[in-house]
Design a protein around this motif. Structure first.
Motif, short mmCIF file in Angstrom:
data_model
loop_
_atom_site.label_atom_id
_atom_site.label_comp_id
_atom_site.label_asym_id
_atom_site.label_seq_id
_atom_site.Cartn_x
_atom_site.Cartn_y
_atom_site.Cartn_z
N TRP A 229 0.82 -1.21 0.00
CA TRP A 229 0.00 0.00 0.00
C TRP A 229 0.86 1.26 0.00
O TRP A 229 0.38 2.35 -0.28
CB TRP A 229 -0.94 -0.01 1.21
N ASP A 230 2.12 1.10 0.31
CA ASP A 230 3.09 2.19 0.27
C ASP A 230 3.37 2.59 -1.17
O ASP A 230 3.01 1.87 -2.11
CB ASP A 230 4.37 1.69 0.96
N ARG A 231 4.03 3.74 -1.37
CA ARG A 231 4.38 4.22 -2.71
C ARG A 231 5.85 4.58 -2.77
O ARG A 231 6.45 5.00 -1.78
CB ARG A 231 3.57 5.48 -3.07
N LEU A 351 -4.71 -1.96 -8.15
CA LEU A 351 -3.28 -2.23 -8.09
C LEU A 351 -2.77 -2.45 -6.67
O LEU A 351 -2.13 -3.46 -6.38
CB LEU A 351 -2.51 -1.06 -8.73
N ARG A 352 -3.02 -1.50 -5.78
CA ARG A 352 -2.44 -1.59 -4.44
C ARG A 352 -3.14 -2.69 -3.64
O ARG A 352 -4.35 -2.79 -3.62
CB ARG A 352 -2.51 -0.24 -3.74
N GLY A 353 -2.32 -3.52 -3.03
CA GLY A 353 -2.85 -4.68 -2.34
C GLY A 353 -3.02 -5.88 -3.24
O GLY A 353 -3.45 -6.95 -2.77
N ALA A 354 -2.68 -5.75 -4.53
CA ALA A 354 -2.83 -6.87 -5.46
C ALA A 354 -1.87 -8.00 -5.11
O ALA A 354 -0.77 -7.77 -4.59
CB ALA A 354 -2.58 -6.41 -6.90
N ASN A 355 -2.29 -9.23 -5.39
CA ASN A 355 -1.41 -10.38 -5.24
C ASN A 355 -0.38 -10.37 -6.37
O ASN A 355 -0.66 -9.94 -7.49
CB ASN A 355 -2.22 -11.68 -5.29
N VAL A 356 0.79 -10.90 -6.07
CA VAL A 356 1.88 -10.94 -7.04
C VAL A 356 2.41 -12.36 -7.14
O VAL A 356 2.69 -12.99 -6.12
CB VAL A 356 3.04 -9.99 -6.65
N LEU A 357 2.55 -12.85 -8.36
CA LEU A 357 3.21 -14.12 -8.63
C LEU A 357 4.31 -13.86 -9.66
O LEU A 357 4.03 -13.35 -10.75
CB LEU A 357 2.23 -15.16 -9.18
#
Length: 375
Positions: A229-231, A351-357
């Protein structure tokens, strides 16, 4: 120079009193890592030399701001007072609070071996060398001068981390528990996952966006995590002396030409580059867009341009609906309006908080709810 009170005051501003980063920030003389820098003025870039005005050097050196040290191919350390470099910033000393936050995202333990991607001035490398010890820190940069200068500056402080000249997107030296990048990448290099030890943690930003990605390596060689959630905003990685030049002809068209399609847009004109979430979503959707914004009294104009020949311009008075001109293979303003419509419909962008693989070959998939994107 009596720099210690300035460093102590900076540490108070950018760290909590119980933070393990309080000591390193208070004990590293930041001004020594930025003896010269570029300051933007209405007339262009102006060289600032610390030795010419030590009071300003200390005041600026210990402010929580980024200092531009290289514009185009010209480093401030090599410049003459009347030099006026052209182009984009290509290296900087990152603001200290952001360095601390990036290292905090890494969740460093005292025994971790760290790869610091993007040596730059060497200040961030000094902080982690103070925190972890010399033998646990490796730092890489693509710029030979920056690597040599950082080594000399670190040596003066009796700090001797392993500082290496390397293209961070190629094969990396060694294996690491943590990788922290202060440059933006897209895609995430496969070499980073290869160099990351099992259960190791990666912290980086997606090039052209303000998105911080954190991911932990799994046994199958992939990594999973999330968009924080940071930028943060960092320069993209580069392979040579400068970034590729932008097309001035395309920019001129975006600013002045009649569009193949002209219509009235539904939303007010905004400075898209300064709307960080909007700009990040646009970059994920159509990578490589150039942004511009101009004001003349109540008249506001935003333009977008892409290397494929697409461009768009929207102009309006105040908050009125804009006149939109578009040309090229893609309708960039339509894409922007679709993103703004999604935001209004859902209350936020995904985008923010999205899961990443991240797969072992570096392919990165972002997903949140029904939305997904592959980098």
């Amino acid at each position: 120079m009596n720099w210690q009170p300035h460093a102590a005051a900076l540490a108070t501003r950018v760290t909590h009193h119980t933070s393990r980063w309080r000591g390193p920030v208070a004990s590293v003389p930041r001004h020594q890592f930025v003896p010269n820098w570029w300051q933007r003025t209405p007339a262009g870039w102006a060289l600032q030399r610390g030795a010419d005005d030590t009071r300003t050097w200390l005041a600026v050196g210990y402010r929580d701001i980024s200092l531009i040290t290289r514009v185009g191919p010209l480093h401030a350390d090599h410049a003459k007072p009347d030099d006026q470099p052209q182009g984009m910033p290509t290296s900087s000393a990152t603001l200290p609070s952001l360095l601390v936050r990036m290292f905090q995202h890494a969740r460093l333990d005292d025994c971790d071996e760290l790869l610091d991607v993007g040596t730059g001035s060497g200040y961030g490398t000094a902080l982690v060398a103070q925190r972890l010890g010399n033998h646990r820190v490796t730092s890489v940069d693509v710029d030979p001068y920056l690597v040599d200068a950082a080594r000399r500056r670190l040596e003066r402080l009796q700090l001797r981390p392993h500082v290496v000249l390397a293209d961070a997107t190629d094969e990396l030296p060694g294996g690491y528990d943590r990788i922290v990048a202060t440059v933006g990448v897209r895609p995430i290099p496969a070499s980073w996952l290869a160099a990351l030890k099992p259960s190791g943690r990666l912290v980086t930003t997606i090039g052209g966006t303000s998105l911080i990605v954190t991911a932990d390596k799994r046994g199958d060689g992939s990594a999973v995590g999330r968009v924080e959630w940071d930028r943060a905003g960092f320069m993209r990685t580069r392979e040579g002396e400068d970034f590729l030049p932008r097309s001035d002809a395309l920019v001129d068209m975006a600013r002045t030409a009649e569009g193949e399609e002209i219509h009235t847009g539904p939303y007010p004109v905004i400075d898209t580059e300064q709307a960080w979430d909007l700009a990040s979503m646009l970059e994920i959707t159509v990578p490589g867009i150039l942004h511009g914004y101009e004001e003349m009294g109540e008249r506001h104009t935003t333009w977008l341009a892409h290397e494929d020949g697409s461009w768009a311009r929207a102009t309006a008075l105040g908050s009125e609906r804009p006149t939109v001109h578009q040309s090229g293979p893609r309708r960039l303003w339509d894409t922007l309006d679709e993103i703004r419509a999604y935001w209004l419909q859902h209350g936020e962008l995904p985008l923010r908080g999205a899961n990443v693989l991240i797969t072992p070959d570096g392919q990165t998939r972002l997903s949140r709810g029904k939305w997904s994107a592959v980098l």
